[in-house]
Each structure stands twice: as structure tokens, then as C-alpha cells.
Design an enzyme around this catalytic site. Structure first.
Site, PDB file in Angstrom:
ATOM      1  N   ILE A  11       0.863  -1.175   0.000  1.00 53.43           N
ATOM      2  CA  ILE A  11       0.000   0.000   0.000  1.00 53.43           C
ATOM      3  C   ILE A  11       0.904   1.231   0.000  1.00 53.43           C
ATOM      4  O   ILE A  11       1.735   1.390   0.892  1.00 53.43           O
ATOM      5  CB  ILE A  11      -0.923   0.046   1.229  1.00 53.43           C
ATOM      6  CG1 ILE A  11      -1.708  -1.272   1.380  1.00 53.43           C
ATOM      7  CG2 ILE A  11      -1.856   1.249   1.137  1.00 53.43           C
ATOM      8  CD1 ILE A  11      -2.662  -1.567   0.259  1.00 53.43           C
ATOM      9  N   LYS A  12       0.731   2.102  -1.006  1.00 54.67           N
ATOM     10  CA  LYS A  12       1.555   3.309  -1.087  1.00 54.67           C
ATOM     11  C   LYS A  12       0.937   4.423  -0.237  1.00 54.67           C
ATOM     12  O   LYS A  12      -0.210   4.806  -0.447  1.00 54.67           O
ATOM     13  CB  LYS A  12       1.688   3.781  -2.538  1.00 54.67           C
ATOM     14  CG  LYS A  12       2.578   2.905  -3.385  1.00 54.67           C
ATOM     15  CD  LYS A  12       2.579   3.340  -4.836  1.00 54.67           C
ATOM     16  CE  LYS A  12       3.497   4.501  -5.095  1.00 54.67           C
ATOM     17  NZ  LYS A  12       3.616   4.780  -6.565  1.00 54.67           N
ATOM     18  N   ILE A  13       1.723   4.926   0.700  1.00 52.77           N
ATOM     19  CA  ILE A  13       1.302   6.011   1.582  1.00 52.77           C
ATOM     20  C   ILE A  13       2.339   7.127   1.493  1.00 52.77           C
ATOM     21  O   ILE A  13       3.537   6.872   1.673  1.00 52.77           O
ATOM     22  CB  ILE A  13       1.173   5.534   3.041  1.00 52.77           C
ATOM     23  CG1 ILE A  13       0.114   4.427   3.150  1.00 52.77           C
ATOM     24  CG2 ILE A  13       0.841   6.697   3.971  1.00 52.77           C
ATOM     25  CD1 ILE A  13      -0.005   3.822   4.543  1.00 52.77           C
TER      26      ILE A  13
END
Length: 362
Positions: free
Chosen positions: A139-141
């Protein structure tokens, strides 16, 4: 042609493709890149999805189904993108298994409108993780100040994270701290740390674009700042993950949060098109490349050994020389984060517009 990519891989650089489309998935192109071009990961963003959707007839059946079911724009985007990412995860799963979860990863981004919303980011990260339902998902944060506690909380839940939009060395250290804190929380809750992974996406070419624009045309410092910044990021990585705090977690099965060199396509045509690959060769790193850069390296890239370790003082000198020229490092990286978030928002707006157009004509 892939011999050069093989050499890069053997030098310890994980080659990831910064692109994904249903066409790549269904034609076997992605599988072929994994098989013959040493690609061991995939990163995505809203612009990549928008481009794929605008060009690809392969999305039409799902778009029609979504419309028939009364899906709103947010639901349509969620379903279209997670479907591609889930299928890409399946293609990369053998790599994930072979590398004990180090590679074989596919990244999907949280909605950029949540960049300053800690709780909203964690909630969406959980939804994306559950929807894709693959252990090799990232998950890109974004590494905003509000993103840091979201990164820690997401890691604590056992969800693997690709931290994106890192420009400054100070923020990078904050990101590594958030990862370690998340792992400590996960361990306290009895989670298996070996199943959690993370990379820290340190943006490269944009630093040169910003700094070069502030330098005279004939300055010897042009094209030096980005690589210097990334090399000092690597020094920070080595320091943090050799600390007692990190070793205690690694001894429990945790993985280091590898630096990922992002934005490695050259923006200035005056520079070699493989510049941000050749000058950042170091073990335990990732380079995510647009296909154009990947093929350029396959054609004429050179691996001359480690081009990062031991060059930290040289990198410090570059940044010091820039300060002497009146170019503030802090001002540059702050500006780049602001612009980066603006680009994320524009990218998302483009995706919304594209999906809405597809729904309208379905």
C-alpha cells in the site's frame, strides 16, 4: 539485451517496473518482463491507471458491469484498479515465494486527498489490503507529516507499505522511525514480523529538475544534487538498520525497509538516459523504472560495481557547495513535497475524469 539487467540484478538492485495495465497483464507482457527482463516488482499510480484505461478496450466489460450495478465513481475506481493489481500480484507471486517475500511486490496508492488525513489513510489502506487479498501487495502512503503515524499504524496491523514521496533526508529518517515503531507495535501484538515488509520511495530526478533550475547553465553542479541526496539517503539507511533498535527487530524476523529509487526516468535530455540507474547501484535497494528507462538500460546501461557506498562525503560536498551558491536544501525539498502532493492530486483528478468518461460511454 537482458545481460545488462542481469548484472544490475546481481549487483543487488531489485528491478521494478513503474507501469501496469490490463493489456500488459492479459497479453502476457508483464509475465514476459518478469521472465526475460529481470523485473521483480511493479509500482502504479493514478496517472498510470488513467493512461491504461483511456487506451484500453480491455476494461470495457468491467466498466459496463460496474455501471449496470450502479457503481459510483469512487467504487468504479476502487474496483478497476484493485482488479489489475490483484492480477499483477498473482503474476509476481512466484517471485515473492522465491525471494521469501522480499520482491514480487505490486504497489497501489491510497487516494491522495487523504495525504493529510491519518485515520482516513489507515482505513483506506485496510480496505485496499482486504480487497486485493494478496500477501505480496504494497500500500503506497505518502511521507507527509500526517502520513508518518498512518505508516506506523498500517505496519502495526501487519499490512506492508511502500512509503512514497520522500525528498528530504530528515523526513526519510522519520519514515524509517515510523516503520520501526510500527514493527514494535506489531511485535507487541504477537504478529509474525517476517510477513511484513516495506520500501521507502526516495524521489530522484525531480531534485535535479528543481536544483538545476536555480543554477547557471554552465554550473558544474548541474545534475549532481539528486544523486548526492540519494547517496546520503543510503547512508542513513545503513546507519538506522545497523542500530540496536533495528537489529532487535531483525532478530525477530523483520525485514529491513529497503530504499527504493523512484522518479528515475531522466527529465533533462542533456543527461544520459540511464543516469539514475547507473549512479545508484547498491545492494539491498530497489529501482523502479518506466519501461523506457528499463529498455535503455537493457540496451546500453553499465554496471561498474557499487556506485553508492563510500561516496557519502562526496555527496555531502555537493550539498554544501549548493548551499554556498545560495540554494537552500530545506527550501528545495519542502518545495518538492508541496509540488509532489499537487501532482498527486492532479493525477487523481485525471483518473476520476477518465473513469467517469468510460462510465458515461459504457
Amino acid at each position: 539485451m537482458s545481460d545488462r539487467l542481469a548484472a544490475l540484478s546481481e549487483a543487488g538492485v531489485s528491478i521494478w517496473l513503474d507501469d501496469l495495465s490490463r493489456e500488459r497483464i492479459e497479453t502476457g507482457n508483464l509475465a514476459e518482463l518478469v521472465e526475460s527482463k529481470h523485473v521483480v516488482g511493479v509500482t502504479t499510480n493514478p496517472t498510470i491507471f488513467a493512461s491504461a484505461l483511456a487506451k484500453g478496450e480491455r476494461y470495457e466489460p468491467q466498466v459496463r458491469e460496474l455501471k449496470a450495478n450502479g457503481a459510483d465513481i469512487d467504487t468504479a475506481i476502487f474496483e478497476l484498479t484493485t482488479t489489475d493489481v490483484q492480477r499483477a500480484c498473482d503474476i509476481l507471486r512466484p517471485v515473492y515465494d522465491r525471494t521469501d517475500g522480499v520482491d514480487g511486490r505490486v504497489s497501489i496508492e491510497v487516494e491522495p486527498g487523504l495525504a493529510h488525513d491519518t485515520d482516513g489513510t489507515v482505513e483506506l489502506a485496510q480496505r485496499l489490503w482486504e480487497r486485493v487479498d494478496r500477501p505480496n501487495l504494497f500500500i503506497k502512503i505518502p511521507a507527509t507529516r500526517e502520513g508518518l503515524p498512518a505508516i506506523a499504524a498500517t505496519i502495526a496491523r501487519g499490512i506492508s507499505v511502500n512509503v512514497t514521496l520522500i525528498f528530504s533526508l530528515e523526513r526519510y529518517r522519520d519514515v524509517m522511525d515510523a516503520y520501526l515503531y510500527g514493527l514494535e507495535q506489531a511485535a507487541a501484538e504477537g504478529r509474525d514480523l517476517s510477513t511484513i515488509a516495506s520500501v521507502a520511495s526516495f524521489f530522484v530526478s525531480r531534485v535535479d529538475s528543481e536544483v538545476d533550475g536555480r543554477l547557471p547553465e554552465d554550473s558544474p553542479l548541474r545534475g549532481k544534487a539528486a544523486i548526492a541526496n540519494a547517496r546520503l539517503a543510503h547512508e542513513a539507511f545503513v546507519q538506522v538498520f545497523s542500530s540496536e533498535r533495528a537489529r532487535a527487530l531483525l532478530d525477530q524476523g523483520a525485514k529491513p525497509q529497503r530504499p527504493l529509487w523512484a522518479s528515475t526516468g531522466v527529465k533533462d535530455p542533456a543527461y544520459p538516459d540511464t543516469l539514475y540507474v547507473q549512479e545508484l547501484v547498491v545492494a539491498d535497494s530497489v529501482n523502479t523504472m518506466p519501461e523506457k528507462t528499463l529498455l535503455a538500460f537493457a540496451d546500453h546501461g553499465e554496471v561498474t560495481g557499487d556506485t553508492v557506498t563510500g561516496r557519502y562525503d562526496e555527496a555531502r560536498d555537493v550539498l554544501a557547495d549548493l548551499e554556498k551558491q545560495g540554494i537552500s536544501y530545506d527550501e528545495v525539498v519542502d518545495q518538492l513535497e508541496v509540488e509532489g502532493l499537487q501532482k498527486f492530486d492532479a493525477s487523481w483528478a485525471e483518473l476520476v475524469e477518465t473513469v467517469q468518461a468510460e462510465l458515461d460511454k459504457a
